[in-house]
Design a protein around this motif. Structure first.
Motif, short mmCIF file in Angstrom:
data_model
loop_
_atom_site.label_atom_id
_atom_site.label_comp_id
_atom_site.label_asym_id
_atom_site.label_seq_id
_atom_site.Cartn_x
_atom_site.Cartn_y
_atom_site.Cartn_z
N THR A 1 -13.69 -1.76 8.75
CA THR A 1 -13.36 -3.11 9.23
C THR A 1 -13.71 -4.14 8.15
N ARG A 2 -14.90 -4.02 7.57
CA ARG A 2 -15.32 -4.95 6.52
C ARG A 2 -14.46 -4.83 5.26
N MET A 3 -13.99 -3.63 4.96
CA MET A 3 -13.12 -3.44 3.80
C MET A 3 -11.72 -3.99 4.06
N ALA A 4 -11.19 -3.72 5.24
CA ALA A 4 -9.80 -4.06 5.54
C ALA A 4 -9.59 -5.57 5.73
N ALA A 5 -10.60 -6.27 6.22
CA ALA A 5 -10.43 -7.71 6.50
C ALA A 5 -10.01 -8.51 5.27
N PRO A 6 -10.70 -8.41 4.14
CA PRO A 6 -10.25 -9.16 2.96
C PRO A 6 -8.93 -8.63 2.39
N VAL B 1 -5.87 0.08 17.21
CA VAL B 1 -5.26 -0.68 16.12
C VAL B 1 -5.21 0.20 14.88
N PHE B 2 -4.06 0.21 14.24
CA PHE B 2 -3.88 0.98 13.02
C PHE B 2 -3.95 0.05 11.81
N VAL B 3 -4.41 0.61 10.70
CA VAL B 3 -4.36 -0.08 9.41
C VAL B 3 -3.14 0.49 8.70
N VAL B 4 -2.28 -0.40 8.21
CA VAL B 4 -1.05 0.02 7.54
C VAL B 4 -0.89 -0.78 6.26
N ALA B 5 -0.45 -0.12 5.20
CA ALA B 5 -0.25 -0.80 3.93
C ALA B 5 1.01 -1.66 4.00
N THR B 6 0.96 -2.83 3.41
CA THR B 6 2.12 -3.71 3.30
C THR B 6 2.92 -3.32 2.05
N ASP B 7 4.09 -3.92 1.89
CA ASP B 7 4.86 -3.70 0.66
C ASP B 7 4.05 -4.11 -0.57
N THR B 8 3.34 -5.22 -0.47
CA THR B 8 2.49 -5.68 -1.56
C THR B 8 1.40 -4.65 -1.85
N GLY B 9 0.80 -4.09 -0.81
CA GLY B 9 -0.22 -3.08 -0.96
C GLY B 9 0.31 -1.81 -1.60
N ARG B 10 1.50 -1.39 -1.19
CA ARG B 10 2.11 -0.19 -1.77
C ARG B 10 2.43 -0.40 -3.24
N LYS B 11 2.87 -1.59 -3.59
CA LYS B 11 3.15 -1.90 -5.00
C LYS B 11 1.86 -1.88 -5.81
N LYS B 12 0.82 -2.49 -5.27
CA LYS B 12 -0.49 -2.50 -5.94
C LYS B 12 -1.01 -1.07 -6.11
N LEU B 13 -0.84 -0.24 -5.07
CA LEU B 13 -1.28 1.15 -5.15
C LEU B 13 -0.53 1.89 -6.24
N SER B 14 0.76 1.68 -6.33
CA SER B 14 1.56 2.34 -7.36
C SER B 14 1.08 1.97 -8.76
N GLU B 15 0.79 0.69 -8.95
CA GLU B 15 0.27 0.24 -10.25
C GLU B 15 -1.10 0.84 -10.53
N ALA B 16 -1.96 0.87 -9.52
CA ALA B 16 -3.30 1.42 -9.69
C ALA B 16 -3.26 2.93 -9.91
N LEU B 17 -2.31 3.62 -9.29
CA LEU B 17 -2.17 5.05 -9.50
C LEU B 17 -1.83 5.35 -10.96
#
Length: 148
Positions: free
Chosen positions: A69-74, A93-109
């Protein structure tokens, strides 16, 4: 004097800590995320439905649900993840990655892959890396690993 199992386990922890420390600075400076945020998004990406409950994320990351919860909020505030209510149970409640998050993940990968190449590429031959990969698969067998 320590036995070889203890020595090897300590070496494994040391290498993991060193690798994480190297990633931390680069992830923060280049991608604006922490290693834990990267791992959270990677777990979402690799899950069957591309979403996970806080409890499932906590189990996979070996932390408490309140830590998630503390990680996901920011992450939600900057648009990397979002919340999704369960259709049948509004308490879930589910945590789901947004398009922005998926793009950031791809760059970080890409950064992660580059770092992994440095870790192994300058020290080991391809055959040795393959042997090590086989040993790691045996080591994590039965742990419920979902990332590799």
């Amino acid at each position: 004097m320590t036995d070889s199992h203890t020595t090897n386990a300590l070496r494994l922890l040391q290498v993991a800590d060193d690798f994480r420390a190297g990633l931390s600075g680069e992830f923060s400076a280049v991608h604006g995320i922490s290693v834990n945020e990267f791992l959270l998004m990677l777990h979402l990406e690799r899950s069957a439905a591309n979403k996970l409950s806080r409890v499932d994320l906590a189990k996979r990351m070996h932390v408490s649900a309140s830590t998630i919860t503390r990680m996901a909020a920011p992450m939600e505030k900057i648009g990397l993840v979002d919340r999704e209510l369960d259709e049948r149970d509004a308490r879930l409640v589910f945590v789901v990655a947004t398009d922005t998050g998926r793009k950031k993940l791809s760059e970080a990968l890409s950064t992660f892959s580059k770092r992994a190449g440095y870790l192994f590429g300058d020290r080991w031959e391809d055959e040795e890396v393959d042997q090590f990969a086989s040993m790691l698969r045996r080591l994590i067998a039965g742990t419920g690993d979902t990332l590799a």
